[in-house]
Design a protein around this motif. Structure first.
Motif, PDB file in Angstrom:
ATOM      1  N   THR A  70       2.263  39.339  73.833  1.00 32.79           N
ATOM      2  CA  THR A  70       1.649  40.190  72.796  1.00 32.79           C
ATOM      3  C   THR A  70       2.081  39.767  71.401  1.00 32.79           C
ATOM      4  OG1 THR A  70       1.707  42.013  74.385  1.00 32.79           O
ATOM      5  CG2 THR A  70       1.293  42.573  72.083  1.00 32.79           C
ATOM      6  N   SER A  71       3.337  39.495  71.230  1.00 35.98           N
ATOM      7  CA  SER A  71       3.840  39.167  69.890  1.00 35.98           C
ATOM      8  C   SER A  71       3.221  37.894  69.340  1.00 35.98           C
ATOM      9  CB  SER A  71       5.367  39.030  69.922  1.00 35.98           C
ATOM     10  OG  SER A  71       5.743  37.973  70.821  1.00 35.98           O
ATOM     11  N   TYR A  72       2.956  36.904  70.222  1.00 33.52           N
ATOM     12  CA  TYR A  72       2.391  35.646  69.713  1.00 33.52           C
ATOM     13  C   TYR A  72       0.940  35.845  69.264  1.00 33.52           C
ATOM     14  CZ  TYR A  72       1.041  30.878  68.979  1.00 33.52           C
ATOM     15  OH  TYR A  72       0.580  29.731  68.382  1.00 33.52           O
ATOM     16  N   LEU A  73       0.176  36.625  70.029  1.00 31.93           N
ATOM     17  CA  LEU A  73      -1.217  36.847  69.609  1.00 31.93           C
ATOM     18  C   LEU A  73      -1.256  37.612  68.292  1.00 31.93           C
ATOM     19  CD1 LEU A  73      -4.210  36.539  70.098  1.00 31.93           C
ATOM     20  CD2 LEU A  73      -4.167  38.645  71.434  1.00 31.93           C
ATOM     21  N   ALA A  74      -0.359  38.613  68.140  1.00 29.82           N
ATOM     22  CA  ALA A  74      -0.312  39.341  66.874  1.00 29.82           C
ATOM     23  C   ALA A  74       0.017  38.382  65.735  1.00 29.82           C
ATOM     24  CB  ALA A  74       0.736  40.451  66.960  1.00 29.82           C
ATOM     25  N   HIS A  75       0.946  37.451  65.989  1.00 29.94           N
ATOM     26  CA  HIS A  75       1.296  36.448  64.978  1.00 29.94           C
ATOM     27  C   HIS A  75       0.098  35.532  64.692  1.00 29.94           C
ATOM     28  CE1 HIS A  75       3.318  33.110  62.988  1.00 29.94           C
ATOM     29  NE2 HIS A  75       2.889  32.303  63.959  1.00 29.94           N
ATOM     30  N   LEU A  76      -0.585  35.084  65.745  1.00 31.93           N
ATOM     31  CA  LEU A  76      -1.726  34.177  65.594  1.00 31.93           C
ATOM     32  C   LEU A  76      -2.843  34.849  64.814  1.00 31.93           C
ATOM     33  CD1 LEU A  76      -2.813  31.361  66.541  1.00 31.93           C
ATOM     34  CD2 LEU A  76      -3.861  32.552  68.460  1.00 31.93           C
ATOM     35  N   ALA A  77      -3.067  36.151  65.091  1.00 34.08           N
ATOM     36  CA  ALA A  77      -4.167  36.863  64.428  1.00 34.08           C
ATOM     37  C   ALA A  77      -3.906  37.042  62.945  1.00 34.08           C
ATOM     38  CB  ALA A  77      -4.373  38.218  65.094  1.00 34.08           C
ATOM     39  N   SER A  78      -2.641  37.010  62.540  1.00 33.31           N
ATOM     40  CA  SER A  78      -2.304  37.209  61.124  1.00 33.31           C
ATOM     41  C   SER A  78      -2.098  35.905  60.367  1.00 33.31           C
ATOM     42  CB  SER A  78      -1.035  38.069  61.022  1.00 33.31           C
ATOM     43  OG  SER A  78       0.070  37.397  61.657  1.00 33.31           O
ATOM     44  N   GLU A  79      -2.208  34.777  61.068  1.00 35.15           N
ATOM     45  CA  GLU A  79      -2.003  33.463  60.439  1.00 35.15           C
ATOM     46  C   GLU A  79      -3.111  33.171  59.424  1.00 35.15           C
ATOM     47  OE1 GLU A  79      -0.194  30.131  61.041  1.00 35.15           O
ATOM     48  OE2 GLU A  79       1.332  31.694  61.095  1.00 35.15           O
TER      49      GLU A  79
END
Length: 1017
Positions: free
Chosen positions: A843-852
């Motif tokens: 979950t944390s990586y997708l949240a990071h990817l979505a905010s890149e």
């Protein structure tokens, strides 16, 4: 700048220089001429050089001018975007000049070149830009001398040939109009010329050679050339000037008028074949050519207009002549093979013509269609009556006997060719066109004759076979007519095995006569041995029971014969026998060592490519049949393959066949394949290297071998792992091998796992990023399961590695697209499932990817303007597509939506009722979806070792895939428990008051279903 008459001398000088042997003179001239091609007036200058009377003797210069003239016309006659082309005034001048000069051109090569070029211009310009073409030709023909008329007929034929090939209905109507105007003139000239030619030939055949006769003969040959061109024109007018009567059911009257006179001409010319055979080669060649050409014209007319040709004044006469020449030819005609072949082709064409066979139709309701079918039936019946009269049983039987006893039988020339080169003789029998030699043509006619009259001819063939065996006992070793007759009889029996099997048993034949003949090892018995080998291959479906083992042994003994033709025949038949599904594995496997030993020896003895391919095919088929039982012989096979590969350097066609055989070798060895890696891997490495000089030819088969090697590897050794970067090089060039490349990547992931990612993460990331967003929907649907597999197996390691690919997947999810296109819908659904899986497992990586910020750039490149949180856009996708995805994807979507409830996204509360509705439907439909997944898991690949079992303790690739699917966290997670937990987390995150307000907006019945679903935990 345009060229003019003042530049004529310059163009002439350049043409002369372009013929110079001195490169320093020739190259600049060629360059200048090439630059002049697009200039106005260049073609006019070239035509002036070609037609200049004072240059008539300089044929080489004029011929070079005609080549440049042809190139310029081909490139610039039509207007092009990069050039204005030839202007209309110059085109008009060139068209007139061409027709005026052609009638006077004495050099045949130049005349032919200009005639072909004129036809190309006519294809473009007639009738709109050149309506006067045919009136001009007709006018010139009226005043032309013999040479001029011959040249004009040459250009007329080329024009008609070109125009007849145009397929638009308007062009075909134009051609029919041309035919209606030209036919009468051409036909009358044909009749006049044929009478003169026959009269002159008669006179020349009775006179002694002299100078005056030579001049008369030269003039006659010119008339003959014109007449042959006229014959071709008439053929073109009849063939293309009328719709086929097989579709129109309209009589073509010209067929009934022309064909009898052509037949009379053939009969009139044939006696001159022997008259000029000695002492006058040119006239003899003409007579040979004309009889063959006229018969070919009749064949084409019969094929195009079968019903008109079937008239009582045409078909009986033609068929009778052909049958008489085949069955009772004059002594001198026996050597005229080209004519005999055409007679056989004509008879074969008539016998297999479907329009002459009984029409079998069902009930036709439409009245027009009924009349149509009745007319076809009436015409077919009348033709059938004609055939029955001209082909009574006695004549059919005679024809069958003559074909076998006279034409199928081996000649002295055949035996000499066999003696000189057995290998070439064997392949000539297969490779030669059946219309090129008498024997294959006779065999083709015999097969068609038998098909039409099998009930009548079956006893005839059986009787002939017994006669041949009785007259030539199995112990006879002299090459006599009786032995050659037996060979021909065996040939006849082999071709029609499907019918003769009802008259006698192959087992009895083999156990009786054939076995005795095979035991006779005299060199002369090669004739019978080779034919027995071929017959056994043709009768393979009739070889049953214990006879199979004996036939296999016999063919393997023949594979060791001293004669290469016999060995190659045996090689082919063994392929058929092994490929037959009824062969016993136990019985044949014990023969494999002997069989392969004979193959290795045969490969050393043959020279031709086709021979080597034939041997490789046998080895490949036998390996495939034996399967894992080849393991004890793997070392010898590997040594053989290594030797052949080294010897075939530079012969890429043979190496392609060898790569296919190696693939079967790997399939058969299965998880024992590492024992051949010392031989296999260097070959594989060379084949998949795009810098290899032969990669264009070898790459496709090498990639397939690569996939087979990985699929059947118990584990991936370092050398196989080192090969992966080659795949990146292959895919960076093009995506021709995408489907196989995806399987290769899957093999690496399943078999090597973390070690593969650690070594080749950058190459894999670059490869996937190059594929996604570049290939079409079909290619994406093949690729996405690999990305899904990566995220499933390595949820923490893989996403940062393939972040660029994941960003592209998000762009595809949000791009919308055509909902009417099933492929596009499937691509978006699969991309959405991969992103949902990533949200669940990391979950944390997708949240990071979505905010890149880089994601915003990717979306901008895709033409997307997103004014809200990317995760909320994904929520809309999951909610919208939940009913159009697979069972696993539905659960994945639902789990992702439950995760969304735990994120700090206030807008989620507005979608809570939809999210809970989706989760409820997935939970309540869980048992049905689980059964769907179980049934899908039962499917497996059809390739070797693809069953879901272990092999000597090593799980098969398919079993490993099933284990990965079974251990999928998505399947293990309980949606009910996670939903209950995440609802509590959502209430705590967004506040109990806001959460209760959202819950109260849910319809009571939906809320009741949710409560029921959550109690199912």
């Amino acid at each position: 700048m345009a060229l003019s008459a003042s530049d004529l001398q310059t163009v002439y000088s350049l043409l002369v220089s372009s013929l110079s042997a001195d490169e320093s003179v020739r190259k600049p001239a060629e360059s200048t001429l090439a630059q002049c091609e697009s200039r106005h007036g260049f073609c006019s200058c070239l035509l002036e050089v070609i037609s200049a009377k004072d240059l008539a003797s300089q044929v080489d210069v004029r011929l070079m001018a005609s080549v440049y003239f042809k190139n310029s016309i081909t490139r610039y006659w039509r207007h092009r975007r990069d050039s204005t082309g030839i202007v209309n005034d110059e085109k008009s001048h060139l068209r007139k000049k061409l027709l005026l000069h052609l009638r006077e051109e004495k050099n045949f090569q130049i005349a032919l070149q200009l005639a072909v070029l004129t036809s190309k211009i006519a294809r473009i310009d007639y009738p709109k830009e050149w309506p006067e073409l045919f009136p001009t030709l007709a006018q010139q023909l009226e005043s032309a001398d013999t040479l001029g008329s011959q040249r004009l007929f040459m250009v007329l034929f080329q024009i008609l040939k070109e125009l007849s090939s145009k397929r638009l209905s308007s062009d075909q109507r134009n051609f029919r109009e041309i035919a209606s105007h030209l036919f009468e003139y051409s036909w009358n000239l044909w009749k006049t010329d044929v009478q003169k030619i026959l009269q002159d030939l008669s006179g020349l055949s009775q006179c002694l050679p002299s100078n005056s006769l030579v001049l008369q003969q030269d003039n006659l040959l010119l008339i003959c050339e014109r007449w042959l061109l006229c014959s071709k024109i008439i053929r073109q007018l009849i063939i293309s000037g009328y719709p086929s009567d097989a579709t129109s059911l309209e009589d073509v009257c010209t067929v009934k008028e022309v064909c009898p006179l052509i037949l009379n001409a053939i009969q009139s010319f044939l006696p001159f074949y022997s008259s000029f055979q000695e002492g006058n080669d040119r006239l003899w060649e003409f007579v040979k050519q004309v009889c063959t050409k006229l018969m070919k014209i009749l064949i084409r007319i019969q094929e195009r207009h079968p019903y008109s040709f079937g008239d009582g004044h045409v078909l009986p006469l033609v068929l009778d002549l052909c049958l008489n020449k085949i069955t009772s030819p004059e002594r001198e005609i026996m050597s005229y093979e080209r004519f005999l072949i055409q007679c056989m082709v004509m008879v074969k064409s008539i016998l297999e013509c479907k329009e002459y066979k009984a029409v079998l139709t069902g009930r036709v309701i439409n009245e027009t269609a009924t009349k149509w079918e009745e007319r076809k039936k009436s015409i077919s019946s009348s033709v059938a009556d004609i055939l029955a009269k001209i082909l009574p049983n006695e004549r059919i039987t005679l024809l069958c006997n003559v074909l076998i006893r006279r034409y199928v039988i081996l000649t002295a020339n055949d035996l000499e060719a066999w003696h000189q080169s057995p290998e070439s003789f064997h392949h000539e029998q297969d490779m030669i066109q059946w219309t090129e030699k008498v024997r294959p043509c006779a065999e083709a006619l015999y097969i068609v004759l038998f098909e039409n009259y099998r009930q009548l001819l079956s006893p005839v063939i059986v009787s002939l076979l017994r006669e041949a065996m009785d007259s030539c006992p199995a112990v006879e070793i002299e090459i006599t007519p009786r032995m050659l007759l037996k060979d021909a009889a065996y040939t006849a029996a082999g071709h029609v095995y499907y019918e003769l099997s009802g008259y006698f048993s192959l087992s009895d034949w083999f156990n009786g006569t054939l076995s005795v003949e095979l035991s006779n090892s005299h060199p002369n018995m090669r004739i019978i041995h080779r034919k027995i080998a071929l017959v056994l291959g043709q009768w393979v479906s009739e070889i049953k029971g214990d006879t199979r083992k004996m036939v296999s042994c016999a063919l393997i003994r023949l594979l060791q014969d001293s004669d290469v033709a016999v060995r190659l025949a045996s090689c082919r038949s063994l392929c058929f026998l092994i490929g037959d599904c009824n062969i016993s594995e136990e019985g044949f496997n014990e023969l494999l060592p002997t069989c392969w030993g004979a193959c290795f020896k045969l490969m050393e003895d043959v020279q031709e490519f086709d021979s080597k391919v034939q041997v490789l095919n046998l080895i490949s088929v036998s390996m495939e049949h034996a399967g894992e039982k080849i393991t004890p012989f793997a070392k010898h096979l590997a040594e053989f393959f290594q030797k052949i590969w080294e010897e075939s350097t530079g012969e890429s066609l043979l190496q392609i066949q060898l790569l296919a055989a190696l693939r079967n070798f790997v399939y058969s060895l299965g998880y024992q394949s590492p024992i051949c890696y010392d031989m296999l891997l260097p070959i594989l490495q060379k084949g998949i290297d795009i810098n290899n000089p032969d990669e264009l030819n070898l790459l496709e088969d090498s990639v397939l071998l690569w996939e087979a090697t990985l699929s059947h590897a118990p584990s991936l050794i370092p050398q196989l792992l080192d090969f992966f970067p080659y795949l990146l090089g292959i895919m960076e060039r093009n995506f021709d091998h995408l489907q196989v490349a995806i399987i290769i990547i899957e093999d690496y992931i399943i078999s090597a796992g973390s070690e593969f990612l650690n070594r080749h993460s950058s190459s894999l990331a670059k490869l996937l990023e190059g594929i996604v967003g570049t290939v079409n929907d079909k290619g994406l649907l093949s690729t996405l399961p690999i990305i899904d597999l990566l995220v499933q197996c390595f949820p923490m390691e893989a996403p940062p590695m393939i972040y660029g690919t994941l960003q592209k997947l998000i762009a595809i999810c949000l791009s919308g697209g055509n909902d009417l296109n099933p492929s596009t819908v499937s691509v978006r659904a699969s991309c959405g499932a991969i992103i949902a899986r990533l949200l669940i497992l990391n979950t944390s990586y997708l949240a990071h990817l979505a905010s890149e910020p880089s994601l915003g750039f990717v979306l901008q490149q895709a033409g997307l303007s997103i004014d809200q949180n990317v995760l909320l856009c994904l929520v809309d996708l999951w909610l919208d597509r939940i009913d159009s995805v697979t069972a696993v994807q539905r659960k994945t979507y639902a789990l992702a939506l439950t995760i969304i409830l735990t994120l700090r996204l206030p807008e989620v509360m507005d979608k809570l009722d939809e999210i809970l509705s989706v989760c409820t439907s997935v939970i309540l439909g869980g048992s049905e979806e689980a059964s769907e997944e179980d049934s899908s898991d039962t499917t497996s690949s059809s390739g070797p070792l693809s069953e879901g079992f272990e092999y000597n303790g090593i799980p098969s690739k398919e079993l490993r895939k099933r284990q990965i699917r079974a251990s999928d966290p998505i399947k293990q997670l309980s949606l009910e428990n996670i939903l209950r937990e995440n609802l509590q987390a959502c209430a705590a995150l967004h506040g109990q008051e806001a959460f209760n307000a959202a819950i109260n907006r849910i319809h009571p019945s939906a809320l009741a279903q949710l409560q029921r679903a959550l109690k199912m935990a």
